[in-house]
Design a protein around this motif. Structure first.
Motif, PDB file in Angstrom:
ATOM      1  N   ILE A 132       0.845  -1.209   0.000  1.00 17.24           N
ATOM      2  CA  ILE A 132       0.000   0.000   0.000  1.00 17.24           C
ATOM      3  C   ILE A 132       0.867   1.241   0.000  1.00 17.24           C
ATOM      4  O   ILE A 132       0.579   2.208  -0.716  1.00 17.24           O
ATOM      5  N   ARG A 133       1.926   1.228   0.766  1.00 24.15           N
ATOM      6  CA  ARG A 133       2.780   2.395   0.888  1.00 24.15           C
ATOM      7  C   ARG A 133       3.493   2.727  -0.419  1.00 24.15           C
ATOM      8  O   ARG A 133       3.607   3.887  -0.788  1.00 24.15           O
ATOM      9  N   PHE A 134       3.959   1.731  -1.126  1.00 25.90           N
ATOM     10  CA  PHE A 134       4.746   2.001  -2.315  1.00 25.90           C
ATOM     11  C   PHE A 134       3.958   1.864  -3.603  1.00 25.90           C
ATOM     12  O   PHE A 134       4.521   1.944  -4.671  1.00 25.90           O
ATOM     13  N   GLN A 182      -9.539   8.679  -2.071  1.00 22.54           N
ATOM     14  CA  GLN A 182     -10.265   8.098  -0.939  1.00 22.54           C
ATOM     15  C   GLN A 182      -9.882   6.628  -0.743  1.00 22.54           C
ATOM     16  O   GLN A 182      -9.906   6.130   0.354  1.00 22.54           O
ATOM     17  N   SER A 183      -9.538   5.958  -1.816  1.00 19.81           N
ATOM     18  CA  SER A 183      -9.173   4.550  -1.674  1.00 19.81           C
ATOM     19  C   SER A 183      -7.901   4.398  -0.853  1.00 19.81           C
ATOM     20  O   SER A 183      -7.790   3.465  -0.074  1.00 19.81           O
ATOM     21  N   GLN A 184      -6.955   5.321  -1.020  1.00 23.66           N
ATOM     22  CA  GLN A 184      -5.725   5.256  -0.228  1.00 23.66           C
ATOM     23  C   GLN A 184      -6.052   5.421   1.256  1.00 23.66           C
ATOM     24  O   GLN A 184      -5.546   4.683   2.091  1.00 23.66           O
ATOM     25  N   ALA A 185      -6.909   6.331   1.591  1.00 23.06           N
ATOM     26  CA  ALA A 185      -7.284   6.565   3.007  1.00 23.06           C
ATOM     27  C   ALA A 185      -8.039   5.360   3.564  1.00 23.06           C
ATOM     28  O   ALA A 185      -7.804   4.943   4.698  1.00 23.06           O
ATOM     29  N   SER A 186      -8.940   4.809   2.763  1.00 23.50           N
ATOM     30  CA  SER A 186      -9.694   3.653   3.268  1.00 23.50           C
ATOM     31  C   SER A 186      -8.778   2.444   3.427  1.00 23.50           C
ATOM     32  O   SER A 186      -8.955   1.646   4.350  1.00 23.50           O
ATOM     33  N   ARG A 187      -7.801   2.315   2.553  1.00 19.29           N
ATOM     34  CA  ARG A 187      -6.844   1.227   2.705  1.00 19.29           C
ATOM     35  C   ARG A 187      -6.038   1.383   3.986  1.00 19.29           C
ATOM     36  O   ARG A 187      -5.820   0.421   4.711  1.00 19.29           O
ATOM     37  N   GLN A 188      -5.598   2.606   4.215  1.00 19.50           N
ATOM     38  CA  GLN A 188      -4.828   2.851   5.439  1.00 19.50           C
ATOM     39  C   GLN A 188      -5.695   2.594   6.676  1.00 19.50           C
ATOM     40  O   GLN A 188      -5.218   2.036   7.663  1.00 19.50           O
TER      41      GLN A 188
END
Length: 183
Positions: free
Chosen positions: A123-125, A153-159
């Motif tokens: 997710i980070r990279f 928003q997908s990045q935030a929900s993944r985190q």
């Protein structure tokens, strides 16, 4: 003078006879004394042997009573130790089961931690490094652990999903530690 000589001869013979009688009486007295002493000594020896037999018998009875008491104590101690051994074996069995469960939980948590680290790394990279872990991520998507969404928003929900998974894993680790610790 004759009377005097006669009297002297009678006195001489009386002395001689008295001396002979005394020697004879003395000899008889000593023989009787020796015989009586011998009888007393044999009775004393017999009484001493009886006393020794009684003493030996009493000591034997005391020793037998002591051995019976020791036997009873050892029997009760054996029963107590047997009960303690059974309790300790049951406790060992329970602790072995807890240890096995904790080891299984630990290995599962280690695998989960590795999986979460891999997913966090992916997710980070981003997508370029996700190719190595796409099977893990795809499995997470199938199980509903990771929702593939597009955009910022997908990045935030993944985190957020990752944080939730990490909290859940930490809770499981703490639970496993408390199960491993007997106190």
């Amino acid at each position: 003078h004759e009377r005097y000589d006669r009297l002297e001869s009678i006195l001489g013979s009386l002395n001689h006879k008295t001396r002979g009688l005394l020697l004879h009486e003395r000899h008889e007295f000593l023989a009787a004394y020796k015989a009586h002493t011998y009888v007393v000594q044999s009775e004393l020896a017999e009484l001493r042997s009886r006393v020794d037999e009684e003493k030996s018998s009493r000591q034997r009875e005391e020793k037998l009573a002591q051995l019976k008491a020791d036997c009873d104590w050892f029997r009760s101690e054996s029963i107590r130790l047997d009960d303690t051994t059974l309790d300790l074996r049951a406790q060992l069995r329970r602790l072995s089961e807890r240890l096995e469960i904790a080891q299984n939980d630990r290995s599962w948590l280690l695998q989960e931690l590795k999986r979460l680290k891999t997913r966090s790394y992916a997710i980070r990279f981003g997508k370029s490094h996700r190719d190595d872990t796409c099977e893990t991520i795809d499995a997470d998507v199938q199980h509903g652990l990771l929702c593939p969404a597009k955009g910022p928003q997908s990045q935030a929900s993944r985190q957020e999903g990752l944080r939730y998974s990490l909290r859940k894993t930490k809770l499981q680790i703490n639970t496993s530690r408390s199960l491993l610790s007997p106190w």
